[in-house]
Design a protein around this motif. Structure first.
Motif, PDB file in Angstrom:
ATOM      1  N   PRO A   1       0.815  -1.216   0.000  1.00  0.00           N
ATOM      2  CA  PRO A   1       0.000   0.000   0.000  1.00  0.00           C
ATOM      3  C   PRO A   1       0.848   1.266   0.000  1.00  0.00           C
ATOM      4  N   GLY A   2       0.420   2.233  -0.786  1.00  0.00           N
ATOM      5  CA  GLY A   2       1.132   3.496  -0.871  1.00  0.00           C
ATOM      6  C   GLY A   2       0.236   4.567  -1.432  1.00  0.00           C
ATOM      7  N   PHE A   3       0.717   5.796  -1.408  1.00  0.00           N
ATOM      8  CA  PHE A   3      -0.050   6.914  -1.954  1.00  0.00           C
ATOM      9  C   PHE A   3       0.886   7.978  -2.492  1.00  0.00           C
ATOM     10  N   LEU A   4       0.303   8.905  -3.202  1.00  0.00           N
ATOM     11  CA  LEU A   4       1.054   9.942  -3.908  1.00  0.00           C
ATOM     12  C   LEU A   4       0.452  11.304  -3.598  1.00  0.00           C
ATOM     13  N   LEU A   5       1.303  12.270  -3.347  1.00  0.00           N
ATOM     14  CA  LEU A   5       0.902  13.666  -3.222  1.00  0.00           C
ATOM     15  C   LEU A   5       1.660  14.461  -4.274  1.00  0.00           C
ATOM     16  N   SER A   6       0.954  15.308  -4.988  1.00  0.00           N
ATOM     17  CA  SER A   6       1.568  16.067  -6.077  1.00  0.00           C
ATOM     18  C   SER A   6       1.114  17.512  -6.020  1.00  0.00           C
ATOM     19  N   ALA A   7       1.983  18.433  -6.456  1.00  0.00           N
ATOM     20  CA  ALA A   7       1.635  19.856  -6.461  1.00  0.00           C
ATOM     21  C   ALA A   7       2.275  20.533  -7.663  1.00  0.00           C
ATOM     22  N   GLN A   8       1.597  21.574  -8.148  1.00  0.00           N
ATOM     23  CA  GLN A   8       2.115  22.363  -9.267  1.00  0.00           C
ATOM     24  C   GLN A   8       1.717  23.818  -9.082  1.00  0.00           C
ATOM     25  N   LEU A   9       2.549  24.700  -9.613  1.00  0.00           N
ATOM     26  CA  LEU A   9       2.240  26.122  -9.632  1.00  0.00           C
ATOM     27  C   LEU A   9       1.117  26.362 -10.631  1.00  0.00           C
ATOM     28  N   CYS A  10       0.081  27.084 -10.209  1.00  0.00           N
ATOM     29  CA  CYS A  10      -1.086  27.278 -11.077  1.00  0.00           C
ATOM     30  C   CYS A  10      -0.766  28.074 -12.332  1.00  0.00           C
ATOM     31  N   ARG A  11      -0.109  29.208 -12.158  1.00  0.00           N
ATOM     32  CA  ARG A  11       0.075  30.128 -13.281  1.00  0.00           C
ATOM     33  C   ARG A  11       1.549  30.488 -13.438  1.00  0.00           C
ATOM     34  N   PRO A  12       2.343  29.586 -14.027  1.00  0.00           N
ATOM     35  CA  PRO A  12       3.751  29.901 -14.276  1.00  0.00           C
ATOM     36  C   PRO A  12       3.867  31.024 -15.294  1.00  0.00           C
ATOM     37  N   ASP A  13       4.964  31.733 -15.267  1.00  0.00           N
ATOM     38  CA  ASP A  13       5.150  32.758 -16.304  1.00  0.00           C
ATOM     39  C   ASP A  13       6.361  32.484 -17.207  1.00  0.00           C
ATOM     40  N   SER A  14       7.052  31.361 -17.025  1.00  0.00           N
ATOM     41  CA  SER A  14       8.066  30.946 -18.002  1.00  0.00           C
ATOM     42  C   SER A  14       7.377  30.621 -19.319  1.00  0.00           C
ATOM     43  N   ARG A  15       8.068  30.927 -20.403  1.00  0.00           N
ATOM     44  CA  ARG A  15       7.514  30.620 -21.730  1.00  0.00           C
ATOM     45  C   ARG A  15       8.576  29.957 -22.594  1.00  0.00           C
ATOM     46  N   GLY A  16       8.172  28.910 -23.274  1.00  0.00           N
ATOM     47  CA  GLY A  16       9.062  28.177 -24.151  1.00  0.00           C
ATOM     48  C   GLY A  16       8.678  28.354 -25.605  1.00  0.00           C
ATOM     49  N   GLU A  17       8.941  27.324 -26.417  1.00  0.00           N
ATOM     50  CA  GLU A  17       8.766  27.485 -27.861  1.00  0.00           C
ATOM     51  C   GLU A  17       8.618  26.128 -28.533  1.00  0.00           C
ATOM     52  N   ILE A  18       7.814  26.094 -29.582  1.00  0.00           N
ATOM     53  CA  ILE A  18       7.714  24.959 -30.504  1.00  0.00           C
ATOM     54  C   ILE A  18       8.282  25.409 -31.844  1.00  0.00           C
ATOM     55  N   ALA A  19       9.178  24.619 -32.417  1.00  0.00           N
ATOM     56  CA  ALA A  19       9.773  24.975 -33.709  1.00  0.00           C
ATOM     57  C   ALA A  19       9.972  23.712 -34.540  1.00  0.00           C
ATOM     58  N   ILE A  20       9.754  23.815 -35.827  1.00  0.00           N
ATOM     59  CA  ILE A  20       9.990  22.668 -36.698  1.00  0.00           C
ATOM     60  C   ILE A  20      11.473  22.306 -36.676  1.00  0.00           C
ATOM     61  N   ARG A  21      11.731  21.011 -36.795  1.00  0.00           N
ATOM     62  CA  ARG A  21      13.093  20.489 -36.801  1.00  0.00           C
ATOM     63  C   ARG A  21      13.663  20.484 -38.217  1.00  0.00           C
TER      64      ARG A  21
ATOM     65  N   ASP B   1       6.910  14.602 -41.221  1.00  0.00           N
ATOM     66  CA  ASP B   1       6.925  13.464 -40.306  1.00  0.00           C
ATOM     67  C   ASP B   1       7.919  13.625 -39.161  1.00  0.00           C
ATOM     68  N   ALA B   2       8.727  14.655 -39.201  1.00  0.00           N
ATOM     69  CA  ALA B   2       9.712  14.870 -38.145  1.00  0.00           C
ATOM     70  C   ALA B   2       9.061  15.517 -36.931  1.00  0.00           C
ATOM     71  N   ALA B   3       9.351  14.996 -35.755  1.00  0.00           N
ATOM     72  CA  ALA B   3       8.818  15.592 -34.521  1.00  0.00           C
ATOM     73  C   ALA B   3       9.378  16.998 -34.351  1.00  0.00           C
ATOM     74  N   PRO B   4       8.574  17.939 -33.893  1.00  0.00           N
ATOM     75  CA  PRO B   4       9.069  19.305 -33.708  1.00  0.00           C
ATOM     76  C   PRO B   4      10.001  19.401 -32.505  1.00  0.00           C
ATOM     77  N   ILE B   5      10.717  20.499 -32.436  1.00  0.00           N
ATOM     78  CA  ILE B   5      11.550  20.813 -31.278  1.00  0.00           C
ATOM     79  C   ILE B   5      10.657  21.454 -30.222  1.00  0.00           C
ATOM     80  N   ILE B   6      10.689  20.893 -29.018  1.00  0.00           N
ATOM     81  CA  ILE B   6       9.911  21.424 -27.895  1.00  0.00           C
ATOM     82  C   ILE B   6      10.883  21.967 -26.860  1.00  0.00           C
ATOM     83  N   HIS B   7      10.971  23.273 -26.760  1.00  0.00           N
ATOM     84  CA  HIS B   7      11.771  23.915 -25.718  1.00  0.00           C
ATOM     85  C   HIS B   7      10.821  24.312 -24.592  1.00  0.00           C
ATOM     86  N   ALA B   8      10.779  23.536 -23.513  1.00  0.00           N
ATOM     87  CA  ALA B   8       9.868  23.841 -22.420  1.00  0.00           C
ATOM     88  C   ALA B   8      10.312  25.072 -21.630  1.00  0.00           C
ATOM     89  N   ASN B   9      11.624  25.282 -21.518  1.00  0.00           N
ATOM     90  CA  ASN B   9      12.168  26.455 -20.821  1.00  0.00           C
ATOM     91  C   ASN B   9      11.647  26.536 -19.388  1.00  0.00           C
TER      92      ASN B   9
END
Length: 554
Positions: A383-403, A408-416
């Protein structure tokens, strides 16, 4: 292959695309083509609510993207699952239904998305929802007449979940009766897009009734290679389907609903985006629009895992014979542990009393698990359990760009991730909240040890290092084709039209000006329902779109 000139071509049969298809075909006047890269959602582990873990890394229904190595996460290339199936991510998500908080949408309005304030969007949520709530005898009663079923499943949730609510009360957080529609701080049982023991995705809510209409065609397992244009007007798509490539035409509009990763990718492949990026990949610039792919936001969460002294879901799903009995019960009755999503209790909380609005979302799940080398969750036997938390409104911004210029190529995902002090401070507050919740008597009294991070890790810097080692997306990417004031700060106007291009809209989570406080599936469907109203209004008048193309800068 198809000589039909459709009124509307929708790219992507996900949460937004399904809602659009239903609304645009309802009066029988418009010919609509809905194109989806994935296949059928008629799969057992899609329909079974607990099957979320099975499809987490299933390439048959999942794009299976990875972000680029992220410096803030110690160079990890985090896994980004996205739905590649009828229903899109609503067919593989964890089914939690959360509108978001009023300040999210008021913020959209302030960022230039005129008419998207809380007061403007709240009626659309209400029109969309049909709540199924058990009465005193346990029989579901219906509230609301909308197409989307949202179920209160608390009676079937694991008994350990009551421990979370008791601990939350000890932390001073009020219990919320309907967490799906909360507008303030509160913790309670998550409501889920489940009906009669089965997942109720956007495909079930919207596409199923639309498919009975002769004016809708659904083309699945079809890859859109690029859009076509006549000058600055979108005229259709180039699609690969069953080994053949064809051009399909739209008489009124092309609508991208391919999601926050694939919608900007498709715009860029079609020559709409940052000019330098397009030229670097040998793509002719149709319309230079520098914000395409920019502005990416996502929720970054950390989970702490614990061993419990009382039974949890692990005792059933982590062991062979109890799991078989639960499976048999589900097949016979559509009830039991398999009929309830894993997210059971959580909510929005303020990390300190001086905060005017909630700044963290928490999840409390009566299960603990690891990950296999193939990316599948593996439940603990004990038996076990999980607790998780996240910031509601982050202000970091990343980018999606074609590779490359290869569709058929997966895009570049910069989460930043954690690019701002606001977000780094938010990560520290998330850790403090998890420690506070775990220390509440109702949980501490049934906890043997903390599994991750190890019990001995108590120093704040050690815990922050663990955050960087393990924190991950909770699969809420938005804002890569966001609405705003003009082409210098956004991709779309407040009616979701691409700046400077006629006959082209983007309707999905990429259109969010900024990330909402919680799960993004509900606001994505709401956005699509409102967008359909705008599309039909503009189609009836005819002049709005022409004026948009004539007056837009660029």
């Amino acid at each position: 292959m198809d000589e039909t000139i459709y009124d509307y071509i929708i790219v992507g049969a996900g949460s937004a695309g399904c809602a659009l298809a239903e609304a645009l075909t309802r009066d029988g006047r418009n010919r609509v083509l809905l194109v989806e890269a994935g296949g059928s959602d008629k799969r057992f582990w899609i329909k079974v609510p607990i099957g979320y873990g099975v499809n987490f890394a299933n390439p048959r229904v999942n794009w299976g993207y990875h972000a680029e190595p992220d410096a803030a996460l110690n160079g990890r290339a985090v896994y980004w699952p996205r739905g590649k199936v009828i229903g899109g991510s609503s067919s593989i998500n964890a089914m939690a239904y959360i509108r978001g908080l009023p300040q999210d949408f008021d913020g959209w309005d302030r960022q230039g998305a005129d008419g998207w304030s809380w007061e403007a969007v709240r009626p659309a949520f209400e029109r969309m929802e049909r709540h199924l709530e058990p009465d005193a005898t346990g029989v579901p009663r219906q509230r609301g007449e909308g197409p989307l079923c949202v179920s209160d499943l608390r009676a079937q949730m694991n008994p350990f979940s009551k421990r979370f609510l008791a601990a939350a009360a000890e932390c001073g957080w009020a219990q919320c009766e309907d967490l799906s529609a909360t507008t303030a701080e509160g913790v309670g049982y998550y409501r889920s897009t489940v009906r009669r023991g089965l997942r109720f995705s956007a495909a079930d809510a919207f596409l199923a009734p639309a498919r009975r209409r002769s004016n809708l065609r659904v083309m699945s397992q079809a890859t859109v290679l690029r859009l076509t244009f006549d000058g600055r007007r979108a005229t259709g798509i180039i699609v690969r389907h069953r080994g053949k490539t064809a051009a399909l035409r739209a008489g009124r509009e092309v609508i991208l609903s391919a999601g926050a990763v694939n919608s900007p990718k498709l715009l860029q492949l079609s020559g709409i985006g940052p000019a330098a990026l397009l030229r670097d990949h040998g793509i002719e610039v149709c319309h230079a629009l520098g914000q395409v792919g920019k502005g990416l936001q996502d929720h970054l969460a950390i989970s702490h895992l614990f061993r419990a002294t009382e039974p949890t879901l692990n005792n059933v799903l982590g062991r062979r014979m109890p799991r078989l009995w639960a499976g048999l019960r589900y097949v016979l009755t559509r009830r039991g542990p398999l009929s309830v999503p894993v997210n059971q209790v959580g909510g929005f909380v303020r990390s300190s009393p001086d905060r005017a609005t909630p700044d963290l979302q928490i999840y409390c799940n009566p299960v603990s698990y690891g990950m296999s080398p193939s990316g599948q969750p593996v439940l603990d036997r004990d038996p076990g359990f999980l607790l998780s938390a996240q910031l509601c409104r982050p202000d970091s911004r990343g980018e999606i760009a074609i590779r490359s210029n290869d569709p058929d190529a997966a895009p570049i995902i910069h989460a930043n991730s954690l690019a701002t002090e606001h977000d780094r401070a938010g990560a520290r507050r998330a850790l403090e909240i998890l420690n506070r919740l775990a220390a509440a008597p109702s949980l501490a009294s049934v906890t043997c040890e903390r599994l991750l991070p190890a019990t001995g890790q108590t120093d704040p810097e050690e815990l922050m290092q663990d955050f960087r080692d393990r924190a991950s997306t909770v699969f809420h990417p938005t804002s890569t084709c966001r609405m705003g004031r003009g082409p210098t700060d956004s991709v779309l106007d407040s009616r979701l039209r691409v700046h400077g291009v006629a006959g082209l809209r983007v309707v999905d989570a990429s259109a969010f000006p900024s990330l909402t406080s919680g799960n993004t599936n509900a606001p994505t469907m709401m956005l699509a329902m409102r967008a359909a109203e705008m599309i039909l209004e503009d189609g009836a008048t005819g002049h709005t779109e022409r004026a948009h193309a004539r007056l837009a800068p660029g």
